[in-house]
Design a protein around this motif. Structure first.
Motif, PDB file in Angstrom:
ATOM      1  N   PHE A 202       0.807  -1.219   0.000  1.00 26.88           N
ATOM      2  CA  PHE A 202       0.000   0.000   0.000  1.00 26.88           C
ATOM      3  C   PHE A 202       0.843   1.274   0.000  1.00 26.88           C
ATOM      4  CE2 PHE A 202      -3.310  -2.936   0.881  1.00 26.88           C
ATOM      5  CZ  PHE A 202      -4.492  -2.323   0.498  1.00 26.88           C
ATOM      6  N   LEU A 203       2.019   1.266   0.652  1.00 25.42           N
ATOM      7  CA  LEU A 203       2.844   2.479   0.698  1.00 25.42           C
ATOM      8  C   LEU A 203       3.886   2.524  -0.417  1.00 25.42           C
ATOM      9  CD1 LEU A 203       3.618   3.127   4.485  1.00 25.42           C
ATOM     10  CD2 LEU A 203       1.817   4.090   3.070  1.00 25.42           C
ATOM     11  N   PHE A 204       4.342   1.364  -0.863  1.00 23.56           N
ATOM     12  CA  PHE A 204       5.473   1.359  -1.798  1.00 23.56           C
ATOM     13  C   PHE A 204       5.210   0.620  -3.105  1.00 23.56           C
ATOM     14  CE2 PHE A 204       7.233   1.665   2.550  1.00 23.56           C
ATOM     15  CZ  PHE A 204       7.824   2.908   2.440  1.00 23.56           C
ATOM     16  N   GLY A 205       3.978   0.133  -3.296  1.00 22.23           N
ATOM     17  CA  GLY A 205       3.639  -0.528  -4.553  1.00 22.23           C
ATOM     18  C   GLY A 205       3.520   0.474  -5.688  1.00 22.23           C
ATOM     19  N   LYS A 206       3.494  -0.038  -6.911  1.00 23.46           N
ATOM     20  CA  LYS A 206       3.343   0.840  -8.076  1.00 23.46           C
ATOM     21  C   LYS A 206       1.993   1.555  -8.013  1.00 23.46           C
ATOM     22  CE  LYS A 206       6.070  -2.255 -11.000  1.00 23.46           C
ATOM     23  NZ  LYS A 206       6.020  -3.217 -12.124  1.00 23.46           N
ATOM     24  N   LYS A 207       1.987   2.808  -8.404  1.00 23.26           N
ATOM     25  CA  LYS A 207       0.774   3.641  -8.312  1.00 23.26           C
ATOM     26  C   LYS A 207      -0.394   3.030  -9.074  1.00 23.26           C
ATOM     27  CE  LYS A 207       3.084   8.083  -7.542  1.00 23.26           C
ATOM     28  NZ  LYS A 207       3.332   9.441  -8.080  1.00 23.26           N
ATOM     29  N   GLU A 208      -0.099   2.427 -10.227  1.00 25.39           N
ATOM     30  CA  GLU A 208      -1.180   1.924 -11.072  1.00 25.39           C
ATOM     31  C   GLU A 208      -1.679   0.541 -10.643  1.00 25.39           C
ATOM     32  OE1 GLU A 208       2.729   0.572 -12.906  1.00 25.39           O
ATOM     33  OE2 GLU A 208       1.927   2.373 -11.932  1.00 25.39           O
ATOM     34  N   SER A 209      -1.008  -0.066  -9.666  1.00 28.21           N
ATOM     35  CA  SER A 209      -1.362  -1.438  -9.286  1.00 28.21           C
ATOM     36  C   SER A 209      -2.593  -1.464  -8.373  1.00 28.21           C
ATOM     37  CB  SER A 209      -0.188  -2.110  -8.574  1.00 28.21           C
ATOM     38  OG  SER A 209       0.087  -1.462  -7.349  1.00 28.21           O
ATOM     39  N   ASN A 210      -3.269  -2.609  -8.365  1.00 24.58           N
ATOM     40  CA  ASN A 210      -4.410  -2.838  -7.484  1.00 24.58           C
ATOM     41  C   ASN A 210      -3.873  -3.335  -6.144  1.00 24.58           C
ATOM     42  OD1 ASN A 210      -6.601  -4.049  -6.083  1.00 24.58           O
ATOM     43  ND2 ASN A 210      -7.717  -4.336  -8.004  1.00 24.58           N
ATOM     44  N   LYS A 211      -3.890  -2.466  -5.132  1.00 29.15           N
ATOM     45  CA  LYS A 211      -3.244  -2.775  -3.844  1.00 29.15           C
ATOM     46  C   LYS A 211      -3.866  -4.003  -3.176  1.00 29.15           C
ATOM     47  CE  LYS A 211      -1.168   1.255  -4.374  1.00 29.15           C
ATOM     48  NZ  LYS A 211       0.184   1.361  -4.930  1.00 29.15           N
ATOM     49  N   VAL A 212      -5.191  -4.052  -3.203  1.00 32.20           N
ATOM     50  CA  VAL A 212      -5.883  -5.178  -2.561  1.00 32.20           C
ATOM     51  C   VAL A 212      -5.536  -6.479  -3.263  1.00 32.20           C
ATOM     52  CG1 VAL A 212      -8.138  -6.174  -2.001  1.00 32.20           C
ATOM     53  CG2 VAL A 212      -7.749  -3.708  -1.744  1.00 32.20           C
ATOM     54  N   LYS A 213      -5.508  -6.448  -4.589  1.00 32.06           N
ATOM     55  CA  LYS A 213      -5.173  -7.640  -5.374  1.00 32.06           C
ATOM     56  C   LYS A 213      -3.729  -8.075  -5.120  1.00 32.06           C
ATOM     57  CE  LYS A 213      -5.468  -9.435 -10.090  1.00 32.06           C
ATOM     58  NZ  LYS A 213      -5.705  -9.092 -11.526  1.00 32.06           N
ATOM     59  N   ASP A 214      -2.846  -7.100  -4.866  1.00 29.40           N
ATOM     60  CA  ASP A 214      -1.443  -7.411  -4.566  1.00 29.40           C
ATOM     61  C   ASP A 214      -1.296  -8.046  -3.183  1.00 29.40           C
ATOM     62  OD1 ASP A 214      -0.705  -6.310  -6.979  1.00 29.40           O
ATOM     63  OD2 ASP A 214      -0.141  -4.363  -6.130  1.00 29.40           O
ATOM     64  N   LEU A 215      -2.196  -7.673  -2.268  1.00 28.30           N
ATOM     65  CA  LEU A 215      -2.091  -8.130  -0.882  1.00 28.30           C
ATOM     66  C   LEU A 215      -2.757  -9.484  -0.639  1.00 28.30           C
ATOM     67  CD1 LEU A 215      -1.627  -7.665   2.228  1.00 28.30           C
ATOM     68  CD2 LEU A 215      -3.840  -6.477   2.212  1.00 28.30           C
ATOM     69  N   VAL A 216      -3.994  -9.625  -1.070  1.00 29.21           N
ATOM     70  CA  VAL A 216      -4.830 -10.764  -0.676  1.00 29.21           C
ATOM     71  C   VAL A 216      -4.204 -12.141  -0.938  1.00 29.21           C
ATOM     72  CG1 VAL A 216      -7.039 -11.932  -1.105  1.00 29.21           C
ATOM     73  CG2 VAL A 216      -6.976  -9.454  -0.756  1.00 29.21           C
ATOM     74  N   PRO A 217      -3.603 -12.395  -2.119  1.00 29.54           N
ATOM     75  CA  PRO A 217      -3.059 -13.741  -2.368  1.00 29.54           C
ATOM     76  C   PRO A 217      -1.952 -14.163  -1.401  1.00 29.54           C
ATOM     77  CG  PRO A 217      -3.235 -12.495  -4.410  1.00 29.54           C
ATOM     78  CD  PRO A 217      -3.459 -11.527  -3.305  1.00 29.54           C
ATOM     79  N   LEU A 218      -1.278 -13.189  -0.779  1.00 32.88           N
ATOM     80  CA  LEU A 218      -0.170 -13.513   0.132  1.00 32.88           C
ATOM     81  C   LEU A 218      -0.623 -13.663   1.583  1.00 32.88           C
ATOM     82  CD1 LEU A 218       3.016 -13.761  -0.378  1.00 32.88           C
ATOM     83  CD2 LEU A 218       1.614 -13.007  -2.319  1.00 32.88           C
ATOM     84  N   ILE A 219      -1.877 -13.361   1.886  1.00 31.56           N
ATOM     85  CA  ILE A 219      -2.350 -13.403   3.276  1.00 31.56           C
ATOM     86  C   ILE A 219      -2.182 -14.795   3.904  1.00 31.56           C
ATOM     87  CG2 ILE A 219      -4.388 -13.213   4.768  1.00 31.56           C
ATOM     88  CD1 ILE A 219      -5.284 -10.811   3.096  1.00 31.56           C
ATOM     89  N   PRO A 220      -2.588 -15.893   3.236  1.00 33.14           N
ATOM     90  CA  PRO A 220      -2.440 -17.214   3.878  1.00 33.14           C
ATOM     91  C   PRO A 220      -0.998 -17.531   4.242  1.00 33.14           C
ATOM     92  CG  PRO A 220      -3.903 -17.351   1.978  1.00 33.14           C
ATOM     93  CD  PRO A 220      -3.289 -15.996   1.938  1.00 33.14           C
ATOM     94  N   TRP A 221      -0.071 -17.253   3.337  1.00 37.46           N
ATOM     95  CA  TRP A 221       1.342 -17.585   3.596  1.00 37.46           C
ATOM     96  C   TRP A 221       1.916 -16.719   4.711  1.00 37.46           C
ATOM     97  CZ3 TRP A 221       6.238 -15.131   2.641  1.00 37.46           C
ATOM     98  CH2 TRP A 221       7.343 -15.988   2.789  1.00 37.46           C
TER      99      TRP A 221
END
Length: 530
Positions: A202-221
Motif C-alpha cells: 500500500f505504501l510502496f507498490g506501483k501507483k497503477e497497481s491494485n493494492k488489494v489484489k497485490d495483498l490478498v493472495p499472500l495473506i495465507p502464507w
C-alpha cells in the motif's frame, strides 16, 4: 508539569513527524528545550546536566561504532561483488518482493536481533533489501517495523535479564514472563508479517497497481509464517529458556519458510510466474558470478557465529567484557550516570572483524579496507551530530530524578500521572508505556528498566497478573523500536536518507500503534481468563 515531562515525546513528534525537520535540526531544538526545562522547572543541578551531556556523547560512540561496522559491511559486499551474488541467490529462491521482505526483514532480521540487538538488525537488513531492488525508504521503513516482535527478547534475552533486574532476578519469574510474551504474540505478533506486506503493497507498490489484489493472495502464507514463528517462540520459551527465543525461533522459521517456497506451499502461482516488484526494471536472476553463495554470505555467517559464541560461551564473554572496556562509570561523581562500552564485546567490533575476514575470503586482499574506512567515517558526520543531540535529550529526560525539589524523573512522573487515571484499564495502556520508553530511549531494555517497577506496582494495585502486565510492557517496548528516533537516524544514515527522518517516522508510527493496540486487546482478553 505533565506537558513539560511529555515534551521529550511531543517535540520530536511535532518537529520531525509534522514539520518534517531533519533530525540534526529537530532533535537539536528538542534537546535544547528539554535542557532548559530540566534546569528551570525540574531544578536539575548544572553538574547533573553536564554529566548527562557527557554521558550522551559517550553513549553515542558505541552506536556509531556499530554503524561504522554496518556501513563497512555494506561497502565490502559491494566492492567484492558479493552483494550481487546474494541478490542472485534470493532471486533464485523467489524474485517476489513480498516474499523477500519476510525472509530478509522479518526472519533474518529476527536472527540478527537474537544474537546482537542494539539496533543492529535494521542496519544489516535495510542495505540487503536495497540490493534486492527495494527503494531506500521502503527498506528502512520495513526493516524498522520488522525489528519489533523479536526485540522483546533481544540479544540472548537481555530485555528480560537486565530490563527486569530491578523487579526480579529469579529465573523462574523471568521464564514465566517470557512464556507470557510468546502466548500474547501468538495472537498479536502472528500478524507482523501481514503488517509488513500491507506496508509494502500500500505504501510502496506501483501507483497503477491494485493494492488489494497485490495483498490478498499472500495473506495465507504470511499468516502461516507469523504463526510458525510465534509457535516456535512459545515452544522455545516453554521447553528451553527465554534467552534463546529470538535465536532458535527465527533460525527454525527461516528453514520452514524456505521449504514452503520450494514446495510452493500456500503461495499463489504469480509469485513464481509473475513476481511482484515495486520496480519497473526487469529483475535479473542470472547474475553471473564465479563466487559461491556460501562465500558471498560468509561475512554474515561469521558475524552470527561470533555473536552467538560471545553471548553464550561465558568464559569468552567475560574475557571480552573485562578487556578493553571503555565504559565510563560515575560520571562527574553521579553513581546513577554511567555509560557502557565493552569494545571487544560490541557488535561493531565483530562486524569490523567480519569485514576483514570477508575481504580475505572473497578477494584475498585488505587493500581496500583503509580507504573505505576513511570514506565511511566522513559519511557519518551528520549522523554523529543527530545522534548526540538525540541522546542529550534522552539522558536529561531519564536522569531528571536528580533534582533539588524531590520530583520523580520525567518518565516516572508521566507513568504516575497516567496510571492514576487509567489504572482500571491498565492492561490496554501498559504496552503503550513500553513504546513511550523505547521511543525516547531507543532500547527495549532501558524502557523496561525505567518502567518495569511501576508496571509491577500498578499490576499489584489493580489486582492484575504481574507477569501479564510486564509481558505487555516488553512487547510494547519492542514495538517502540519502530519509532525510536536514534534507530531511525542510524538506519537512514546507512542507506543515505539522512534528513528524511520525519518522513520515516510518519510511516512507522501507525504500525507501532496498531501493534500496541493488538497487544493491549489480547492482554485484556487474557485478564478475563487468568
Amino acid at each position: 508539569m505533565i506537558i513539560v515531562a511529555l515534551s521529550a515525546v511531543i517535540l520530536p513528534l511535532v518537529l520531525l513527524g509534522i514539520l518534517n525537520m531533519p533530525a540534526t535540526k529537530g532533535m537539536s531544538i528538542s534537546a535544547f528545550i528539554v535542557l532548559l526545562e530540566g534546569y528551570f522547572i525540574w531544578k536539575m543541578p548544572v553538574n547533573a546536566l553536564l554529566a548527562s551531556i557527557l554521558q550522551s556523547i559517550h553513549k553515542a560512540l558505541p552506536i556509531l561504532w556499530i554503524l561504522f561496522g554496518a556501513l563497512m559491511m555494506l561497502n565490502m559486499l559491494q566492492h567484492t561483488g558479493a552483494i550481487d551474488r546474494i541478490n542472485s541467490g534470493f532471486h533464485s529462491l523467489s524474485a517476489d518482493m513480498r516474499v523477500q521482505v519476510i525472509l530478509v526483514a522479518y526472519l533474518f532480521g529476527a536472527l540478527i536481533e537474537g544474537v546482537s540487538g542494539f539496533g543492529t538488525p535494521a542496519m544489516v537488513t535495510a542495505p540487503l533489501m536495497i540490493a534486492l531492488g527495494f527503494s531506500p525508504m521502503a527498506a528502512v521503513t520495513l526493516a524498522l517495523v520488522a525489528d519489533s516482535t523479536p526485540a522483546a527478547f533481544g540479544a540472548v534475552g537481555t530485555p528480560l535479564t537486565v530490563g527486569l533486574s530491578n523487579v526480579s532476578e529469579k529465573a523462574n519469574f523471568l521464564n514465566a514472563i517470557g512464556q507470557r510474551i510468546t502466548q500474547i504474540d501468538l495472537f498479536a505478533g502472528t500478524f507482523m508479517p501481514l503488517i509488513l506486506i500491507i506496508i509494502l503493497t500500500f505504501l510502496f507498490g506501483k501507483k497503477e497497481s491494485n493494492k488489494v489484489k497485490d495483498l490478498v493472495p499472500l495473506i495465507p502464507w504470511t499468516l502461516f509464517i507469523g504463526l510458525v514463528y510465534s509457535l516456535l517462540a512459545l515452544l522455545v520459551s516453554t521447553v528451553v529458556s527465554y534467552e534463546f527465543v529470538s535465536i532458535l525461533a527465527p533460525f527454525a522459521a527461516i528453514i520452514i519458510a524456505i521449504i514452503t517456497i520450494k514446495f510452493k506451499f500456500l503461495l499463489p502461482k504469480d509469485v513464481f510466474n509473475n513476481p511482484w516488484t515495486t520496480s519497473t526494471k526487469e529483475i535479473k536472476s542470472d547474475t553471473k558470478s564465479s563466487m559461491s553463495l556460501l562465500t558471498a554470505w560468509s561475512p554474515y555467517i561469521i558475524v552470527i557465529l561470533m555473536l552467538l559464541a560471545t553471548r553464550t560461551i561465558m568464559p569468552l564473554k567475560d574475557f571480552l567484557v573485562k578487556n578493553v572496556n571503555l565504559s565510563w562509570k560515575n560520571i562527574l561523581g553521579f553513581t546513577q550516570i554511567n555509560s557502557d562500552w565493552e569494545f571487544l564485546y560490541s557488535p561493531g567490533t565483530l562486524l569490523t572483524i567480519a569485514v576483514l575476514l570477508g575481504l580475505l575470503i572473497q578477494v584475498k586482499s585488505l587493500k581496500s579496507f583503509l580507504p573505505t574506512a576513511k570514506k565511511v567515517v566522513f559519511s557519518m558526520k551528520s549522523t554523529a551530530l543527530a545522534l548526540a543531540v538525540t541522546l542529550i535529550m534522552v539522558q536529561i529526560f531519564t536522569n531528571s530524578e536528580i533534582n533539588s525539589v524531590k520530583l520523580p524523573s520525567m518518565p516516572m512522573y508521566i507513568a504516575e500521572v497516567i496510571s492514576k487515571y487509567l489504572s482500571s484499564i491498565w492492561i490496554v495502556i501498559a504496552p503503550f508505556l513500553g513504546e513511550l520508553g523505547s521511543f525516547v530511549t531507543g532500547s527495549t531494555t532501558v524502557s523496561t528498566l525505567t518502567f518495569g517497577q511501576i508496571q509491577s506496582d500498578i499490576a499489584t494495585n489493580a489486582n492484575t497478573s504481574k507477569e501479564l502486565v510486564l509481558a505487555t510492557q516488553l512487547i510494547g517496548a519492542a514495538a517502540g523500536n519502530m519509532i525510536c528516533v536514534h534507530n531511525i537516524v542510524s538506519v537512514s544514515s546507512v542507506v543515505g536518507l539522512s534528513g528524511q527522518e520525519g518522513n520515516i517516522l510518519r510511516k512507522t508510527v501507525v504500525p507501532a500503534l496498531v501493534y500496541g493496540l493488538l497487544v493491549g486487546i489480547v492482554g485484556f482478553i487474557f485478564t478475563l481468563f487468568i
